[in-house]
Design an enzyme around this catalytic site. Structure first.
Site, PDB file in Angstrom:
ATOM      1  CB  CYS A  75     -67.846  -6.827  29.419  1.00 18.01           C
ATOM      2  SG  CYS A  75     -66.358  -6.403  30.346  1.00 18.01           S
ATOM      3  CG  LEU A  76     -64.190 -11.871  28.890  1.00 22.73           C
ATOM      4  CD1 LEU A  76     -62.703 -12.140  28.699  1.00 22.73           C
ATOM      5  CD2 LEU A  76     -65.003 -13.129  28.613  1.00 22.73           C
ATOM      6  CG  HIS A  81     -65.605  -3.174  25.523  1.00 23.72           C
ATOM      7  ND1 HIS A  81     -66.914  -3.471  25.802  1.00 23.72           N
ATOM      8  CD2 HIS A  81     -64.853  -3.872  26.438  1.00 23.72           C
ATOM      9  CE1 HIS A  81     -66.961  -4.295  26.850  1.00 23.72           C
ATOM     10  NE2 HIS A  81     -65.728  -4.558  27.247  1.00 23.72           N
ATOM     11  CD  GLU A  82     -61.242  -5.098  25.746  1.00 27.12           C
ATOM     12  OE1 GLU A  82     -60.848  -5.061  26.933  1.00 27.12           O
ATOM     13  OE2 GLU A  82     -62.197  -5.795  25.372  1.00 27.12           O
ATOM     14  CD  GLN A  89     -61.870  -6.826  31.295  1.00 32.98           C
ATOM     15  OE1 GLN A  89     -61.208  -6.688  30.265  1.00 32.98           O
ATOM     16  NE2 GLN A  89     -63.043  -7.447  31.325  1.00 32.98           N
ATOM     17  N   GLY A 105     -61.173  -9.286  23.712  1.00 30.29           N
ATOM     18  CA  GLY A 105     -60.215  -8.336  24.258  1.00 30.29           C
ATOM     19  C   GLY A 105     -60.197  -8.461  25.759  1.00 30.29           C
ATOM     20  CG  HIS A 136     -62.309  -2.676  30.676  1.00 29.91           C
ATOM     21  ND1 HIS A 136     -63.177  -3.025  31.680  1.00 29.91           N
ATOM     22  CD2 HIS A 136     -62.695  -3.384  29.585  1.00 29.91           C
ATOM     23  CE1 HIS A 136     -64.060  -3.920  31.215  1.00 29.91           C
ATOM     24  NE2 HIS A 136     -63.791  -4.159  29.934  1.00 29.91           N
TER      25      HIS A 136
HETATM   26 NI    NI Z   1     -64.852  -5.583  28.858  1.00 30.50          NI
END
Ligand code: NI
Length: 176
Positions: A99-100, A141-142, A51, A46, A145
């Site tokens: 997480c990226l 999670h997404e 981000q 995701g 953000h």
């Molecule tokens: Ni993330």
């Protein structure tokens, strides 16, 4: 276009993102193309617009077979704008997350096991789903953000936070 992913410590990841007010525009379509390109290049499950430095309430997620999550159930590829999350009960489940924006690390994070999520596609069509398990985890999670929350803030016991290659030796190596 593949865009650089902001990393933890960047103040832009801590902002509360603004709602999408116009759907089905070339600008929104271009943003989504960049999100999909970037997520695919990094094998993410995701990605949220903040981000890549865009402070809008837009997330994408979806898992077919993902080498980063080999045991995860599949999640349909989804574009979700202006999401609203409603837990369906009080049950929480712990699960490992990465997480990226937090490359190389994993943490054990409690999430609601079952929830309803509502929102809109990039064309403004309504989405309304009830989900559980990994699908529910990815959405939470997404969407965090969009409120400036990174998963390490949700870890209850920081002993369960560490480097992926140490926590899971032998697991597929990724830059995240
Ligand atoms: Ni993330």
């Amino acid at each position: 276009m593949i865009r650089p992913v902001l990393k933890m410590g960047d103040a832009r990841l801590l902002q509360v993102a603004a709602p999408v007010t116009q759907f089905d525009t070339p600008e929104l379509q271009a943003l989504l193309q960049d999100l999909f390109d970037t997520m695919a290049a990094l094998n993410g499950a995701g990605l949220a617009a903040p981000q890549i430095g865009v402070s809008l309430r837009v997330v994408i997620f979806g898992v077919g077979h993902n080498p980063r999550y080999p045991d995860a159930e599949q999640v349909p590829m989804t574009v979700l704008c202006n999401p609203v999350l409603t837990p369906l009960d009080d049950t929480m489940e712990d699960g490992w997350e990465g997480c990226l924006s937090v490359p190389g690390l994993r943490g054990l994070v409690p999430r609601h096991a079952r929830l309803r999520y509502q929102g809109f596609t990039e064309r403004g069509e309504p989405i309304d789903r009830k989900v559980s398990g990994f699908h529910a985890r990815v959405v939470q999670h997404e969407c965090d953000h969009l409120d400036g929350i990174l998963y390490p803030q949700r870890i209850r016991d920081l002993r369960h936070f560490g480097y992926t290659d140490v926590l899971f030796p032998g697991a597929p190596i990724d830059d995240d």
